[in-house]
Write an enzyme that holds these catalytic residues in place. Sequence first.
Site, PDB file in Angstrom:
ATOM      1  N   SER A 102       0.827  -1.152  -0.006  1.00 34.61           N
ATOM      2  CA  SER A 102      -0.109  -0.005  -0.023  1.00 34.61           C
ATOM      3  C   SER A 102       0.713   1.199   0.080  1.00 34.61           C
ATOM      4  O   SER A 102       1.759   1.396   0.904  1.00 34.61           O
ATOM      5  CB  SER A 102      -0.790  -0.257   1.180  1.00 34.61           C
ATOM      6  OG  SER A 102      -1.684   1.276   1.421  1.00 34.61           O
ATOM      7  N   HIS A 128       1.669  12.167  -0.227  1.00 37.20           N
ATOM      8  CA  HIS A 128       1.198  13.429  -0.139  1.00 37.20           C
ATOM      9  C   HIS A 128       2.532  14.383  -0.426  1.00 37.20           C
ATOM     10  O   HIS A 128       3.503  14.148   0.395  1.00 37.20           O
ATOM     11  CB  HIS A 128       0.724  13.780   1.319  1.00 37.20           C
ATOM     12  CG  HIS A 128      -0.308  12.949   1.769  1.00 37.20           C
ATOM     13  ND1 HIS A 128      -1.892  13.228   1.181  1.00 37.20           N
ATOM     14  CD2 HIS A 128      -0.638  11.955   2.550  1.00 37.20           C
ATOM     15  CE1 HIS A 128      -2.613  12.285   1.634  1.00 37.20           C
ATOM     16  NE2 HIS A 128      -1.947  11.638   2.559  1.00 37.20           N
ATOM     17  N   HIS A 181      -2.585   7.356  -4.498  1.00 35.23           N
ATOM     18  CA  HIS A 181      -2.506   6.123  -3.479  1.00 35.23           C
ATOM     19  C   HIS A 181      -2.483   4.806  -4.542  1.00 35.23           C
ATOM     20  O   HIS A 181      -3.035   4.812  -5.728  1.00 35.23           O
ATOM     21  CB  HIS A 181      -3.890   6.103  -2.916  1.00 35.23           C
ATOM     22  CG  HIS A 181      -4.666   4.722  -2.927  1.00 35.23           C
ATOM     23  ND1 HIS A 181      -5.648   4.314  -3.778  1.00 35.23           N
ATOM     24  CD2 HIS A 181      -4.241   3.659  -2.059  1.00 35.23           C
ATOM     25  CE1 HIS A 181      -5.893   3.065  -3.158  1.00 35.23           C
ATOM     26  NE2 HIS A 181      -5.123   2.612  -2.314  1.00 35.23           N
ATOM     27  N   GLY A 234      -5.937  -3.929  14.044  1.00 30.31           N
ATOM     28  CA  GLY A 234      -4.610  -3.840  13.282  1.00 30.31           C
ATOM     29  C   GLY A 234      -3.718  -2.780  13.697  1.00 30.31           C
ATOM     30  O   GLY A 234      -3.988  -2.246  14.868  1.00 30.31           O
ATOM     31  N   ASN A 235      -2.660  -2.708  12.942  1.00 31.19           N
ATOM     32  CA  ASN A 235      -1.390  -1.794  13.309  1.00 31.19           C
ATOM     33  C   ASN A 235      -1.922  -0.393  12.944  1.00 31.19           C
ATOM     34  O   ASN A 235      -1.907   0.069  11.848  1.00 31.19           O
ATOM     35  CB  ASN A 235      -0.207  -2.197  12.699  1.00 31.19           C
ATOM     36  CG  ASN A 235       0.950  -1.468  13.095  1.00 31.19           C
ATOM     37  OD1 ASN A 235       0.910  -0.176  12.865  1.00 31.19           O
ATOM     38  ND2 ASN A 235       1.626  -1.976  13.851  1.00 31.19           N
TER      39      ASN A 235
END
Lengths: 278, 278
Positions: B100, B104, B114, B262-263
Amino acid sequence: MKERAQRWFEELRDRICAAFEAIEEEGRGGPAGRFERKAWKRPPEDGSDAGGGEMSIMRGRVFEKVGVNVSTVYGRFAPEFARTVPGAQEDPRFWASGISVVAHMRNPFAPAAHMNTRHIVTARSWFGGGADLTPTAAPDAQDTAAFHGALKAACDRSDPEYYRKFKQWCDEYFYLPHRGEARGAGGIFFDWLESGDWEKDFAFAQAVGMAFLDIYPQIIRRRMDMPFGEADRLKQLERRGRYVEFNLLYDRGTQFGLKTGGNAEAILMSLPPEARWP
Amino acid sequence: MKERAQRWFEELRDRICAAFEAIEEEGRGGPAGRFERKAWKRPPEDGSDAGGGEMSIMRGRVFEKVGVNVSTVYGRFAPEFARTVPGAQEDPRFWASGISVVAHMRNPFAPAAHMNTRHIVTARSWFGGGADLTPTAAPDAQDTAAFHGALKAACDRSDPEYYRKFKQWCDEYFYLPHRGEARGAGGIFFDWLESGDWEKDFAFAQAVGMAFLDIYPQIIRRRMDMPFGEADRLKQLERRGRYVEFNLLYDRGTQFGLKTGGNAEAILMSLPPEARWP
């Protein structure tokens, strides 16, 4: 009773706006802010009157961004939502009025704050709301004690159990599980308050608003002129990032409002003017 | 097949990080950024190995903040979640690996972007992912055409129908209903891709990553040194506010990840370094 509640929320809005504008007058650097008002109509499902609200927003030299919203809306809940609302299972008609305040301050040592009270009428009728304080630099024990003290006094006048219960509810509600962090220094949170004595419940909702109107300006006046540096500002912007996370990920009002066609501008007035995720 | 997919995601991560660091070298103002890596372990439900990932983050002079995450996790879905996942209804075991990327940029005329591709294995096995471009000042027709053109070429090599279908899916997914706005200039989005030919599907996922690696640096090089003013920066920060709204209110991965332990640091790496809600 609906009219009295609505008039109160509007009167409280006027008093809070006046108190915050008075603080702006005492501020330094740049021109003093003034609230701007903007009315909105709720889009009706069937062409009939569905109510609306009025946003008041001020961008000033002490208050970087503060929104004070009042709204009074009515109609019928969508069937899937009506099932989840007390008193709306058989008759989906509702009336709801309330006030909501969110203040983000320029000075990182001046905590942000939120206050909201509302009255909802279905086949039943109840009050909800709360107030909480969000330090954006280091939490300050004196501010926290003063804020909780004012809310506790308001609670105690109605019921000796309220403060303990509503403080705990606030701690549980304003919590970011993915961060393992509280949103701030807490306060009180209550909902579905229907003791059987409408006058008592209305008086409590009023007392919460008055306690906020009394104590938050005191805290701001103590903090608004404190010297601060770039590191304090960056810390503030990072804490505001957490505020955004809470409001968009977990706040029931925000999620519900945005996903059911509420007034996005009014709902998102709570978001800080600037935030960082470094 | 799992190993090949995982190795590819890690190789693509290395190539993307190298390409972005090369752009940093060409930038102006301040020192060139470098990626920092940080590994994390997924907390196992039962003490066994549950996989983990590696975050790569760079804060530079061209890339204001860019995160490249790879992760490979495995275990058993919680029962209520397993019901919603293809192939997990009867056997809740899963394996998932992916990459992923969210970038920016400092220059408001350099669009954010993305890209994500992933391979999931339950009793079934599929690929998902996509890439989209988010202009933060004015959208630029040349950038949009170049980005879509690269993705279309990747799609067309696999299936003449993919681009049309996956572009539409992207337009529908990256949409903010409460604003009535698209998140940006679109791209492609796909999920549950299981054509029956694993090699073909894997090649498509690879092609999406390679198309992104080819076209996004070209767009950035064209934009990174454009002169801009304070008004452009403010516009950029406001558009980033919309990006935050989308990711926290609607993005399925973010919502699911945060609400299921999740993290948080890896999931929220997608949030912009700075944003405004004026």
